[in-house]
Design an enzyme around this catalytic site. Structure first.
Site, PDB file in Angstrom:
ATOM      1  CD  GLN B 122       2.581   2.819  -5.036  1.00 39.55           C
ATOM      2  OE1 GLN B 122       1.936   3.400  -5.891  1.00 39.55           O
ATOM      3  NE2 GLN B 122       2.284   1.600  -4.610  1.00 39.55           N
ATOM      4  CE1 TYR B 313     -12.045   1.239  -3.535  1.00 36.01           C
ATOM      5  CE2 TYR B 313     -13.657   0.406  -1.968  1.00 36.01           C
ATOM      6  CZ  TYR B 313     -12.974   1.464  -2.552  1.00 36.01           C
ATOM      7  OH  TYR B 313     -13.211   2.735  -2.133  1.00 36.01           O
ATOM      8  CB  CYS B 401     -11.801  18.665  -0.967  1.00 37.90           C
ATOM      9  SG  CYS B 401     -12.746  18.936   0.496  1.00 37.90           S
TER      10      CYS B 401
END
Lengths: 401, 546
Positions: B122, B313, B401
């Site tokens: 992945q 999406y 973040c």
């Protein structure tokens, strides 16, 4: 010292808030844990309930109850400390134990159950109080800890079928069915018939068959089952009222047992409560019946008193009060010690004596007035009862007067 | 065997670079984080951290023994050698799942994988940077926050979002939308999933019908209060209801498993029935799926015509719609190209850091730094506040973040200082997702519809990994097929360990600038003015030839 005291109170409040899902921020939880010196990250909850608390403490003072609660709490705290868990009391008969289960645990359910067993045996041995432990799933997010508590409570409810003094893991239970097709209407009417005929054993048998059927075939949600049983209590009470039991007494009885049924911890408990309701209603019905017999009897007596001057028979009187001649005769004998003819004769002679003393009527007239067609027959009967013929009775009594 | 990262400040390797990477590797297999740790799968279907158990053990052993001037080389999850390099070189270097383009398809890849020759990593599973669901949550939160910024003055207050799919990825939607102030109606065909999401407060309320959902939504839109409303139903049916009843949501998207038609449930069936039919009559099932996809996409196109903001999406819904016969299926954009691209242009991407101590306090302390350092950034403040409230740490505590190239370098330097001064209880691993500006070439997602048509150019992730390697990253790797599958993407991963040393300071200062700056160049090169502006108007850390 004082700080510790306050911290302990704050700690309990914090743990309860966690279980009631009253804290919304993970960071806030973490900061509170730090301030309260809580260094474990609980992810699993056990609920500990005192078995039959309400029936056990019904006749105890509040101090006695308090002592029991505190003794159990103390033991749970001691046992919890052994596996780094934290214990708090949630309700009168309910405690929660928060602990950490490793995510790496290979057999988490077995491990949790073994901890639960340890805790349960510890409490029971030390206090002699029977407790049941329900264990929730492990939730990795602290904000979900309240779900583990809910699991644990649900697991505890399963003692209803399994019996008291158990350790029940949520993963090991078959969920309650929510089915409402619980008992058929026929069962209700069969039960009503048994109660009407005051057949206690027969009613118990129907009840037992009903409960056995539930245990065997469907794990009905206890609350649904209790709701349905309360309906049955209402029906039984109605039957009782119609059968003449006293309204006020039945009211008190049904009020009390509705509460007891709701509080029943196990199906055995519930069975006992239901048996008591049935017995109570049957008792009220038969008492009511006894009461009614007296009334019937009085009516019959009144009828005899009003009609003894006529040619009345046992059939006339029993027909008047709608009771079989045999039954009436039986009841009359029970209440007065006399059979119908004896009682009728006694009544007639009593009236004849009154007439002899207070009137100047002839023996023939008196004989006629008290229901005898043949004065000589009247004379014989009178003599056999009073030891003298009516004429002599009149003279001797009058002299005395 | 159960894997868990060690924590605390004692190490079992010969340096923190190696120790940090070892902890990240084992953390990817933490039972609270990994999807299937016994199969070495961290997430995303079959994303593995190592080829097999023997390879994993050998990697662990090697990390414990390699010196501070050696490099462990890993080929698709299997260690193949330890080389003498130099102090400043990466300690671990990888290539994963790469195939020569002509052979780059799932069937061939699976054949090779079955023969034990390769492994699918992945994205962050293969590069040992997976940290659990916080990444998904942040990505979704960022997307909706971008939608809000672009179309609704920065907030979704009083706006209605219509979407579907409450699976692992999709369940981040209601949380992210309500966190942005919006009202969402979300459909799923699985009754149990809806129940689960309700219990864990992913959705606020379950409506019994679309009608009821709309009534509740109307009320909350009027009050301008957020709420997430779940309904049991098929996306196509629900979206058509909106068309038929003339209700036009402000935003329409979906996260049904359209990328995998075997998991997509056609209209008229619920999950269990679908499973049975799939087995009994696969052809009927396939036809039903096609019909439903067609209706699903058609309804979305109609809602777009009526004024809804509509986007795909990343589940290839448009692609499936096109295959099912909708010619203009691509008339609405994909989320990455539409909403992530402006962020990539300024070198902003999914930056993350992991407290190797295992102590949440270290992350909370770095949160404080973020809040004071970037206090003008309201979105960042909202995100930190949101994630602190909602997110429980699992395994090694971490934070995600989105930061631009300047912020990353400044922040990395501060973290290293905090480690040096003992403010943090152990070193910190600084890493990122592969979905970053220069790090990924993925023509169906991140690089879809590039201005200059360079969608499929894969030089950028390749250059990215080479540059990070020479800039001093602790781990570098280049991989294939993450996110969209074999044949569709090439991407790079990197990690730097901030252990408080002067050496780490240099590594951080170079990598955290070069890594995102290359991304800005990639977008400037493709003709994006925002990227060009940044190069021209800021003290850009590289000389460019644009």
């Amino acid at each position: 010292m004082e700080n510790n005291f306050f911290r302990e109170y704050a700690r309990r409040g914090f743990l309860r808030d966690l279980l009631y899902n009253n804290i919304t921020s993970v960071k806030e939880i973490w900061e509170l844990q730090k301030k309260l010196n809580i260094d474990i990250q609980p992810n699993t909850v056990m609920a500990v309930t005192v078995d039959n608390y309400h029936s056990q403490t019904r006749n105890k003072s509040e101090i006695q109850r308090q002592n029991l609660r505190l003794a159990v709490l103390k033991c749970i705290e001691e046992a919890s400390a052994k596996f780094d868990a934290m214990a708090i009391n949630m309700e009168e008969d309910l405690y929660a134990v928060l602990f950490y289960m490793e995510s790496s645990e290979i057999e988490p359910v077995e491990k949790a159950v073994s901890i639960g067993k340890y805790l349960q045996e510890y409490v029971e041995t030390k206090t002699g109080v029977s407790v049941t432990v329900g264990i929730g799933r492990r939730y990795k997010d602290i904000l979900d800890l309240h779900l583990s508590y809910k699991d644990a409570l649900l697991a505890c409810h399963h003692k209803f079928f399994i019996g008291k003094s158990q350790v029940i893991h949520i993963e090991n239970i078959v969920p309650f069915s929510e089915g409402l097709e619980l008992f058929s209407i026929e069962v209700e009417s069969q039960l009503s018939v048994k109660i009407l005929s005051c057949d206690k054993e027969g009613a118990f048998q129907i009840l037992d068959e009903l409960l056995e059927d539930i245990i065997e075939h469907k794990f009905v949600n206890p609350i649904i089952m209790k709701a349905r049983l309360i309906e049955i209590i209402t029906t039984i009470v109605k039957v009782g009222l119609e059968a003449g039991a006293e309204q006020e007494k039945l009211g008190i009885l049904s009020g009390r047992f509705v509460q007891e049924v709701l509080r029943s911890d196990t199906i055995l408990d519930l069975r006992n409560q239901m048996r008591e309701v049935i017995s109570g209603v049957i008792e009220e019905i038969s008492q009511g019946r006894r009461h009614m017999n007296l009334q019937v009897f009085e009516e019959a007596i009144e009828y005899i008193n009003d009609n003894f001057d006529k040619d009345i028979t046992l059939e006339d009187v029993s027909g008047y009060v709608h009771i079989s001649p045999y039954h009436f005769s039986h009841e009359l004998k029970k209440f007065t010690g006399m059979n119908f003819i004896e009682y009728l004769t006694k009544t007639r002679i009593k009236e004849a004596k009154k007439l002899l003393l207070t009137t100047d009527l002839s023996i023939g007239e008196i004989s006629n007035q008290v229901g005898y067609d043949d004065p000589s027959y009247f004379g014989r009967v009178f003599k056999s009862m009073e030891g003298m013929p009516p004429s002599k009775f009149k003279v001797s009594k009058k002299i005395h007067m | 065997m159960i894997y868990k990262s060690p924590n605390g400040s004692k190490i079992s390797c010969k340096g923190w670079q190696q120790e940090g990477l070892l902890r990240l590797l084992l953390n990817c297999l933490d039972p609270d984080i990994a999807k299937s740790p016994q199969d070495l799968v961290a997430y995303g279907g079959s994303g593995k951290v190592a080829r097999n158990l023997a390879a994993l053990n050998a990697i662990v052993e090697a990390l414990k023994t390699i010196e501070n001037d050696e490099t462990l080389v890993i080929q698709s999850g299997k260690p193949i050698g330890v080389f003498r390099t130099h102090d400043f070189a990466p300690r671990v270097m990888m290539a994963g799942a790469l195939l020569v383009p002509k052979w780059a398809n799932w069937d061939y890849f699976q054949e090779l994988e079955n023969n034990g020759l390769t492994a699918y990593g992945q994205s962050t599973a293969g590069s040992w940077a997976y940290i659990g669901t916080q990444g998904i949550l942040q990505g979704t939160w960022e997307t909706f926050s971008q939608v809000a910024k672009r179309h609704f003055n920065g907030t979704l207050k009083g706006k209605l979002v219509l979407t579907s799919g409450l699976g692992e990825m999709g369940s981040a939607q209601p949380i992210a939308i309500t966190a942005n102030g919006g009202v969402v109606i979300i459909a799923d065909v699985n009754r149990n999933i809806i129940k689960r999401r309700l219990i864990s407060s992913v959705i606020d309320i379950k409506a019994e019908s679309v009608e009821e959902a709309c009534e509740i939504a109307k009320d909350y839109i009027k009050k301008e209060e957020p709420i997430s409303i779940g309904i049991l139903g098929n996306a196509a049916d629900v979206y058509e209801y909106f068309v038929e009843h003339n209700i036009t949501p402000d935003i329409v998207t979906d996260q049904t498993p359209a990328h995998d038609l075997k998991s997509y449930v056609p209209s008229g069936l619920f999950t269990e029935q679908a499973k049975q039919l799939r087995k009994k009559a696969p052809q009927t099932y396939e036809q039903m799926v096609k019909d439903t996809i067609r209706r699903h996409v058609t309804a979305m196109i109609e809602l777009k015509k009526r004024g809804s903001i509509v986007f795909d999406y990343g589940n290839n819904l448009r692609g499936q719609g096109y295959k099912a016969g909708i010619k203009d299926a691509f008339c609405f954009p994909g989320f990455a190209a539409e909403y992530m691209r402006p962020l990539f242009c300024e070198g902003r991407g999914p930056f993350r850091w992991v407290a190797l101590s295992g102590n949440p306090e270290d992350i909370y302390k770095t949160d404080e730094i973020i809040l004071s350092l970037f206090k003008q950034d309201k979105r960042l403040e909202e995100w930190i506040d949101f994630v602190q409230r909602r997110f429980t740490f699992h395994g090694l505590p971490a934070r995600v973040c989105w930061m631009n190239y300047r912020e990353r370098a400044t922040f990395g330097n501060i973290i290293n200082d905090m480690v040096r001064q003992g403010e943090l209880s152990a070193p910190v691993a600084i890493t990122r997702d592969h979905m970053d500006a220069a790090a990924v070439a993925s023509p169906y997602r991140e690089t879809e519809n590039m201005k200059d048509g360079s969608d499929a150019i894969a030089d950028w992730p390749m250059l990215n990994v080479l540059l990070n390697c020479s800039s001093g990253a602790s781990l570098v790797g280049i991989y294939h097929g993450g996110g969209v599958g074999i044949g569709y993407s090439i991407h790079s991963g990197m990690t730097v360990i901030a252990d408080g040393t002067e050496e780490a300071k240099q590594r951080l200062s170079m990598v955290l600038k070069a890594d995102p700056a290359l991304g800005v160049i990639r977008y400037a090169d493709a003709g994006y003015e925002e990227a060009e502006d940044i190069i021209k108007t800021t003290t850009f850390p590289a000389k460019t030839f644009l």
